[in-house]
Design a protein around this motif. Structure first.
Motif, PDB file in Angstrom:
ATOM      1  N   SER A  61      10.248  78.865  21.712  1.00 14.17           N
ATOM      2  CA  SER A  61       9.280  79.890  21.314  1.00 14.17           C
ATOM      3  C   SER A  61       8.453  80.365  22.509  1.00 14.17           C
ATOM      4  CB  SER A  61       8.355  79.355  20.218  1.00 14.17           C
ATOM      5  OG  SER A  61       7.615  78.235  20.681  1.00 14.17           O
ATOM      6  N   VAL A  62       8.190  79.459  23.451  1.00 13.24           N
ATOM      7  CA  VAL A  62       7.439  79.825  24.654  1.00 13.24           C
ATOM      8  C   VAL A  62       8.272  80.777  25.517  1.00 13.24           C
ATOM      9  CG1 VAL A  62       6.502  78.942  26.827  1.00 13.24           C
ATOM     10  CG2 VAL A  62       6.016  77.751  24.677  1.00 13.24           C
ATOM     11  N   ALA A  63       9.546  80.440  25.707  1.00 16.62           N
ATOM     12  CA  ALA A  63      10.429  81.312  26.489  1.00 16.62           C
ATOM     13  C   ALA A  63      10.583  82.667  25.817  1.00 16.62           C
ATOM     14  CB  ALA A  63      11.791  80.651  26.672  1.00 16.62           C
ATOM     15  N   GLU A  64      10.673  82.672  24.488  1.00 24.20           N
ATOM     16  CA  GLU A  64      10.815  83.940  23.770  1.00 24.20           C
ATOM     17  C   GLU A  64       9.548  84.781  23.911  1.00 24.20           C
ATOM     18  OE1 GLU A  64      13.351  85.248  22.463  1.00 24.20           O
ATOM     19  OE2 GLU A  64      14.776  83.599  22.224  1.00 24.20           O
ATOM     20  N   ALA A  65       8.390  84.135  23.862  1.00 23.03           N
ATOM     21  CA  ALA A  65       7.127  84.868  23.997  1.00 23.03           C
ATOM     22  C   ALA A  65       7.015  85.507  25.376  1.00 23.03           C
ATOM     23  CB  ALA A  65       5.949  83.927  23.753  1.00 23.03           C
ATOM     24  N   VAL A  66       7.397  84.772  26.406  1.00 21.69           N
ATOM     25  CA  VAL A  66       7.344  85.316  27.765  1.00 21.69           C
ATOM     26  C   VAL A  66       8.391  86.427  27.934  1.00 21.69           C
ATOM     27  CG1 VAL A  66       7.782  84.752  30.192  1.00 21.69           C
ATOM     28  CG2 VAL A  66       6.362  83.253  28.796  1.00 21.69           C
TER      29      VAL A  66
ATOM     30  N   VAL B 233      13.504  84.823  32.990  1.00 22.10           N
ATOM     31  CA  VAL B 233      12.710  83.900  32.178  1.00 22.10           C
ATOM     32  C   VAL B 233      13.485  82.582  32.137  1.00 22.10           C
ATOM     33  CG1 VAL B 233      11.696  83.446  29.915  1.00 22.10           C
ATOM     34  CG2 VAL B 233      11.766  85.799  30.824  1.00 22.10           C
ATOM     35  N   VAL B 234      12.917  81.552  32.781  1.00 21.86           N
ATOM     36  CA  VAL B 234      13.653  80.326  33.078  1.00 21.86           C
ATOM     37  C   VAL B 234      13.169  79.180  32.191  1.00 21.86           C
ATOM     38  CG1 VAL B 234      14.437  78.788  34.906  1.00 21.86           C
ATOM     39  CG2 VAL B 234      13.748  81.136  35.475  1.00 21.86           C
ATOM     40  N   ARG B 235      14.095  78.613  31.425  1.00 18.42           N
ATOM     41  CA  ARG B 235      13.772  77.492  30.548  1.00 18.42           C
ATOM     42  C   ARG B 235      14.077  76.177  31.243  1.00 18.42           C
ATOM     43  NH1 ARG B 235      17.313  80.327  27.798  1.00 18.42           N
ATOM     44  NH2 ARG B 235      18.761  78.571  27.653  1.00 18.42           N
ATOM     45  N   GLY B 236      13.060  75.320  31.338  1.00 13.62           N
ATOM     46  CA  GLY B 236      13.280  73.950  31.767  1.00 13.62           C
ATOM     47  C   GLY B 236      13.797  73.132  30.597  1.00 13.62           C
ATOM     48  N   LEU B 237      14.159  71.905  30.872  1.00 17.43           N
ATOM     49  CA  LEU B 237      14.711  71.052  29.823  1.00 17.43           C
ATOM     50  C   LEU B 237      13.726  70.854  28.675  1.00 17.43           C
ATOM     51  CD1 LEU B 237      17.287  69.423  29.246  1.00 17.43           C
ATOM     52  CD2 LEU B 237      16.166  67.428  30.283  1.00 17.43           C
ATOM     53  N   ALA B 238      12.427  70.833  28.992  1.00 18.24           N
ATOM     54  CA  ALA B 238      11.411  70.578  27.963  1.00 18.24           C
ATOM     55  C   ALA B 238      10.784  71.847  27.403  1.00 18.24           C
ATOM     56  CB  ALA B 238      10.306  69.681  28.538  1.00 18.24           C
ATOM     57  N   THR B 239      11.092  72.997  27.968  1.00 16.64           N
ATOM     58  CA  THR B 239      10.448  74.245  27.554  1.00 16.64           C
ATOM     59  C   THR B 239      10.753  74.560  26.092  1.00 16.64           C
ATOM     60  OG1 THR B 239      10.686  75.133  29.795  1.00 16.64           O
ATOM     61  CG2 THR B 239      10.180  76.700  28.046  1.00 16.64           C
ATOM     62  N   GLU B 240       9.707  74.814  25.310  1.00 23.81           N
ATOM     63  CA  GLU B 240       9.902  75.234  23.928  1.00 23.81           C
ATOM     64  C   GLU B 240      10.560  76.607  23.898  1.00 23.81           C
ATOM     65  OE1 GLU B 240       6.297  75.265  21.712  1.00 23.81           O
ATOM     66  OE2 GLU B 240       6.178  73.075  21.522  1.00 23.81           O
TER      67      GLU B 240
ATOM     68  N   VAL C  11       7.196  77.521  31.705  1.00 22.91           N
ATOM     69  CA  VAL C  11       8.384  78.370  31.759  1.00 22.91           C
ATOM     70  C   VAL C  11       8.438  79.060  33.117  1.00 22.91           C
ATOM     71  CG1 VAL C  11       7.229  80.416  30.809  1.00 22.91           C
ATOM     72  CG2 VAL C  11       9.686  80.133  30.455  1.00 22.91           C
ATOM     73  N   GLY C  12       9.604  79.412  33.547  1.00 19.61           N
ATOM     74  CA  GLY C  12       9.724  80.211  34.757  1.00 19.61           C
ATOM     75  C   GLY C  12       9.602  81.688  34.422  1.00 19.61           C
ATOM     76  N   MET C  13       8.898  82.422  35.260  1.00 23.58           N
ATOM     77  CA  MET C  13       8.757  83.869  35.109  1.00 23.58           C
ATOM     78  C   MET C  13       8.958  84.468  36.490  1.00 23.58           C
ATOM     79  SD  MET C  13       5.683  85.878  33.122  1.00 23.58           S
ATOM     80  CE  MET C  13       5.977  87.484  32.369  1.00 23.58           C
ATOM     81  N   HIS C  14      10.230  84.609  36.861  1.00 19.55           N
ATOM     82  CA  HIS C  14      10.588  84.975  38.229  1.00 19.55           C
ATOM     83  C   HIS C  14      10.655  86.487  38.383  1.00 19.55           C
ATOM     84  CE1 HIS C  14      13.749  84.998  41.668  1.00 19.55           C
ATOM     85  NE2 HIS C  14      12.515  85.132  42.133  1.00 19.55           N
TER      86      HIS C  14
END
Length: 532
Positions: A166-171, A157-164, A141-144
């Motif tokens: 739940s991972v983006a939400e956790a970050v 908080v940057v989501r790539g095409l494959a980013t889950e 995930v991106g964390m800029h």
């Protein structure tokens, strides 16, 4: 997946200014932090730099000795990548090169748990592209963060095409727990801030290019009328013209040459000449005299500008003192009319009211002069089309009560005496008046509408929400008001009209209105707080 607990280990790779700042943020939140840098001894120097900064906070009474010592104790400099194996979250802040970041994360995949979250602090590279080289791209995930990380509130908080998700939400939740203002964004060029901010520079450069106003005047108007902390030329000089120009070129190329992001030839010429701003001694302003002096510090307010623009741009354009009017007539109404009436009452100006022929019209009749807020047309064009005489248009202000400066422009048909009456009116209201050339949208209005349009397009393209646009621009680059909130205050119909008029005048696709803005204007609905 919830926010990380404080017993979860955070690793930061890259111990430069940004990496050390991120390590400080995580440690302050209570996490044990592992700080690593590939260069020998740099991680330890990073901890020493953090300690030095915290010592200043202790000296100012903003942190206790115990808090400082506890925070530093939680940051452990390590010498090997293998020392990061136990980390639950790894944040990289290394060089902005795709190959370096991909190689780094591939190595980490072989060291860390399959549940470890990998975060990139990239400001320009695609999270999707970085993740394409990984076995577990769903954990990336991106964390800029924004510099300086301990001070600036925003985290994209940057989501790539494959980013889950739940991972983006956790970050996102973790960043919020760390005291940051987090926003979700898809991995598109420029994310939110570097994309939406382009018109702040581009419109200033366009006004300069067409001779609408000089550098110092544009900066003064954006500060004193629009409420920005720095004018666009001051900010470009501070960032570095080479850096700002490179970001613009990168975004322009990433969007396949979209005219909205076209770089400026004026800026290119300065970069080519090595006039990069404060760091080189001159940019749009010239800092060399002060640098050569005893203080060795660059001035708070620049004195003049680079060689090509030195004489034309050194001084802020100021109108001469003019007589205030004893009375004005207000025709129609506008949301900002009560503020102006209050200022007129305080100035001792009598006010008469008349009904306008059109419901959206608002004019201030001051002797010969007719004052109207810019609608994006040339004042000269408005006179020709509307049949009014002695028209003087005025600019948008963040708050007409608090603004200390205002820009006005006269139509080519307007008499000198009418212009003087318009100047006297605004001076009586306590404003410093800058008379600029008759350009569509003046300075503040065109810039704000273009910022709102870019924000609207980001929302329309599913990059982020309207709320995220405003949060990002206010907490990432300290805008005085979010672009979407500003569009709602101006009125989406008015913003769309102003953009259409800019498009008509210049004939350039850069001024096309976002489809979402057009829809909002058609339904007269706001961007924020619209649940329909």
């Amino acid at each position: 997946m919830a926010a990380l607990d404080t017993d979860n280990i955070v690793a930061v790779i890259g111990a430069g200014t940004m990496g050390a700042g991120i390590a400080q943020v995580a440690a302050k939140a209570g996490h044990p932090v592992l700080l690593f840098d590939v260069a020998e001894g740099v991680a330890l120097k990073g901890v020493q730099q953090i300690t030095k900064g915290l010592n200043q906070l202790v000296a100012r009474g903003r942190m206790s000795d115990e808090e400082q010592q506890s925070l530093i104790a939680r940051i452990i400099p390590v010498n090997q990548m293998t020392d990061l194996a136990a980390a639950d979250l790894v944040i990289e802040a290394v060089a902005e090169r795709l190959d370096i970041k991909q190689s780094l994360f591939r190595e980490l995949e072989g060291l860390c748990s399959q549940q470890t979250i990998f975060a990139s602090n990239t400001s320009s590279l695609s999270i999707t592209e970085i993740g394409a080289a990984l076995e577990r791209p769903e954990r990336l995930v991106g964390m800029h963060f924004f510099n300086p990380a301990p001070v600036m509130k925003l985290v994209e908080v940057v989501r790539g095409l494959a980013t889950e998700r739940s991972v983006a939400e956790a970050v996102f939740d973790t960043a919020t727990q760390w005291g940051k203002k987090a926003v979700h964004t898809r991995s598109t060029p420029g994310f939110i801030v570097n994309r939406v901010a382009r018109p702040f520079y581009a419109e200033a450069l366009r006004v300069l290019e067409v001779g609408g106003a000089n550098v110092a005047t544009i900066d003064a108007l954006m500060r004193d009328c629009a409420g920005f902390r720095m004018g666009p030329f001051e900010l470009m000089d501070l960032i570095g013209l080479d850096v700002n120009y490179a970001v613009t070129c990168s975004v322009h190329a990433a969007y396949y040459g979209d005219q909205r992001f076209t770089p400026s030839l004026i800026q290119k010429e300065l970069v080519d000449a090595g006039y990069l701003g404060r760091k080189s001694g001159r940019g749009f302003y010239d800092y060399r005299e002060d640098i050569a002096g005893d203080s060795g510090q660059s001035p708070e307010a620049p004195s003049n500008v680079g060689v090509r623009y030195s004489d034309a741009n050194a001084e802020i354009l100021l109108a001469p003192p003019c007589e205030p009017p004893p009375m004005v007539t207000l025709v129609g109404d506008a949301p900002y009319a009560p503020v102006l009436i209050d200022l007129m009452n305080k100035a001792g100006i009598a006010v008469e009211r008349e009904t306008a022929d059109q419901p959206d019209d608002f004019l201030i009749v001051c002797g010969e002069a007719i004052l109207a807020r810019t609608d994006g047309r040339l004042a000269t064009q408005a006179v020709a089309e509307d049949g009014v005489s002695d028209l003087v248009v005025f600019d948008l202000a963040l708050d007409y009560a608090k603004a200390t400066r205002i820009a006005i422009a006269a139509a080519d048909q307007t008499s000198e005496s009418a212009l003087e009456e318009a100047i006297g009116f605004w001076q009586a209201l306590g404003k410093t008046v800058s008379v600029i050339d008759d350009i569509p949208g003046l300075c503040v209005m065109r810039t704000v509408c273009m910022l709102a349009n870019e924000g609207s397009d980001a929302v329309n393209q599913q990059v982020c929400s309207a709320e995220a646009v405003d949060t990002a621009m206010q907490f990432g680059v300290n805008y005085p008001k979010g672009p979407m909130a500003w569009a709602d205050a101006i009125g989406t119909v008015n913003v769309a009209t102003i953009l259409d008029n800019l498009l008509s005048t210049y004939g350039e696709d850069r001024y096309r209105a976002s489809p979402l803005l057009v829809r909002k204007a058609m339904t007269q609905r706001p961007f924020l707080g619209d649940d329909s």
